[in-house]
Design a protein around this motif. Structure first.
Motif, PDB file in Angstrom:
ATOM      1  N   UNK A  72     -48.546 -26.465  46.110  1.00  0.00           N
ATOM      2  CA  UNK A  72     -47.546 -27.226  45.599  1.00  0.00           C
ATOM      3  C   UNK A  72     -46.402 -26.636  44.905  1.00  0.00           C
ATOM      4  N   UNK A  73     -46.843 -25.687  44.071  1.00  0.00           N
ATOM      5  CA  UNK A  73     -45.991 -24.816  43.243  1.00  0.00           C
ATOM      6  C   UNK A  73     -45.138 -23.827  44.015  1.00  0.00           C
ATOM      7  N   UNK A  74     -45.616 -23.355  45.047  1.00  0.00           N
ATOM      8  CA  UNK A  74     -44.783 -22.615  46.071  1.00  0.00           C
ATOM      9  C   UNK A  74     -43.865 -23.173  46.795  1.00  0.00           C
ATOM     10  N   UNK A  75     -44.253 -24.393  47.250  1.00  0.00           N
ATOM     11  CA  UNK A  75     -43.252 -25.353  47.963  1.00  0.00           C
ATOM     12  C   UNK A  75     -42.114 -25.916  47.211  1.00  0.00           C
ATOM     13  N   UNK A  76     -42.583 -26.190  46.032  1.00  0.00           N
ATOM     14  CA  UNK A  76     -41.431 -26.710  44.813  1.00  0.00           C
ATOM     15  C   UNK A  76     -40.413 -25.518  44.819  1.00  0.00           C
ATOM     16  N   UNK A  77     -40.954 -24.333  44.581  1.00  0.00           N
ATOM     17  CA  UNK A  77     -40.030 -23.292  44.094  1.00  0.00           C
ATOM     18  C   UNK A  77     -39.377 -22.831  45.522  1.00  0.00           C
ATOM     19  N   UNK A  78     -39.656 -23.099  46.734  1.00  0.00           N
ATOM     20  CA  UNK A  78     -38.944 -22.781  47.874  1.00  0.00           C
ATOM     21  C   UNK A  78     -37.685 -23.852  48.020  1.00  0.00           C
ATOM     22  N   UNK A  79     -38.125 -25.214  47.710  1.00  0.00           N
ATOM     23  CA  UNK A  79     -37.021 -26.351  47.721  1.00  0.00           C
ATOM     24  C   UNK A  79     -35.996 -25.970  46.631  1.00  0.00           C
ATOM     25  N   UNK A  80     -36.400 -25.340  45.666  1.00  0.00           N
ATOM     26  CA  UNK A  80     -35.333 -24.978  44.655  1.00  0.00           C
ATOM     27  C   UNK A  80     -34.398 -23.629  44.777  1.00  0.00           C
ATOM     28  N   UNK A  81     -35.127 -22.761  45.461  1.00  0.00           N
ATOM     29  CA  UNK A  81     -34.494 -21.626  46.052  1.00  0.00           C
ATOM     30  C   UNK A  81     -33.354 -22.120  47.317  1.00  0.00           C
ATOM     31  N   UNK A  82     -33.989 -23.002  47.945  1.00  0.00           N
ATOM     32  CA  UNK A  82     -32.832 -23.440  48.983  1.00  0.00           C
ATOM     33  C   UNK A  82     -31.735 -24.469  48.370  1.00  0.00           C
ATOM     34  N   UNK A  83     -32.032 -25.138  47.463  1.00  0.00           N
ATOM     35  CA  UNK A  83     -31.052 -25.856  46.798  1.00  0.00           C
ATOM     36  C   UNK A  83     -30.020 -25.110  45.986  1.00  0.00           C
ATOM     37  N   UNK A  84     -30.579 -23.838  45.723  1.00  0.00           N
ATOM     38  CA  UNK A  84     -29.400 -23.112  44.822  1.00  0.00           C
ATOM     39  C   UNK A  84     -28.953 -21.843  45.689  1.00  0.00           C
ATOM     40  N   UNK A  85     -29.014 -22.064  47.084  1.00  0.00           N
ATOM     41  CA  UNK A  85     -28.788 -21.058  47.925  1.00  0.00           C
ATOM     42  C   UNK A  85     -29.133 -19.777  48.148  1.00  0.00           C
TER      43      UNK A  85
END
Length: 212
Positions: free
Chosen positions: A174-187
């Motif tokens: 879950x933490x890895x997926x959340x971090x991936x989403x944040x990285x995508x959202x911040x470009x």
């Protein structure tokens, strides 16, 4: 890198290839090596910590009731789950190892262009969590590829009636997926670049790129 060619009248001309093509810059392999090391280390740590906590749970929580922590906000309650969260797909346990193997293959594909440490941490957490639960599916009872996952953490209720009982492998995923989403959202990209920076470079005049 410059390419030298000879014109028809014997004069030499030098051409500079556009940015992003040709030979990589010196030292370009270092960010990749660093990212791969971080991915592997993160995945290994997540896997080993999950393995250790499951071993301790089996040793200390078997044949006893739930243990209350933090005034009942968290319970340690040993369960064996043949499905996903809330026992979804419990009758098709064999499907989950196949899904996990596909996820591991996807991480390997993502790692081909990996030069970003934050992305390496994200993928490492997903990898470690996937391996932790895959090990249960393969090696635990009742049999190979149909094993039940060991879970032991329950929030707000001792028997998972508020939130599914989970383990540290699930937390890492879950933490890895959340971090991936944040990285995508911040470009932030896997190759270490950022979307805004790449767009600006693509829109810059060719002369400016050559001078750079």
């Amino acid at each position: 890198m410059s390419v030298t060619a000879e014109s028809v009248d014997g004069e030499q001309m030098t051409a500079t290839p556009p940015a992003g093509t040709g030979t990589a810059e010196p030292g370009g392999g270092k960010p990749r090596r660093r990212a791969i090391v971080v991915l592997a280390a993160t995945g290994l740590v997540a896997f080993l910590v999950d393995l250790l906590t499951k071993h301790l749970a089996l040793q200390t929580l078997s044949d006893r009731g739930p243990v209350s922590l933090l005034d009942g906000e968290v319970y340690l309650s040993l369960t064996r789950n043949s499905g996903a969260a809330w026992s979804i797909g419990a009758d098709h346990t064999w499907v989950f190892p196949l899904i996990t193997i596909a996820v591991i293959g996807w991480i390997g594909w993502m790692a081909l262009r990996l030069r970003s440490v934050p992305w390496a941490i994200s993928l490492g957490l997903v990898l470690g969590g996937a391996l932790g639960n895959l090990a249960d599916r393969i090696f635990r009872a009742p049999g190979h590829f149909v094993g039940h996952v060991v879970d032991m953490i329950s929030l707000f209720d001792p028997y998972g009636r508020v939130w599914p009982v989970f383990n540290l492998a699930d937390s890492a995923l879950v933490c890895g997926v959340i971090l991936a989403v944040l990285l995508e959202l911040t470009g932030r990209q896997r190759d270490g670049s950022r979307v805004g920076t790449k767009r600006a470079a693509d829109q810059a005049p060719v002369e400016q790129r050559e001078r750079a």
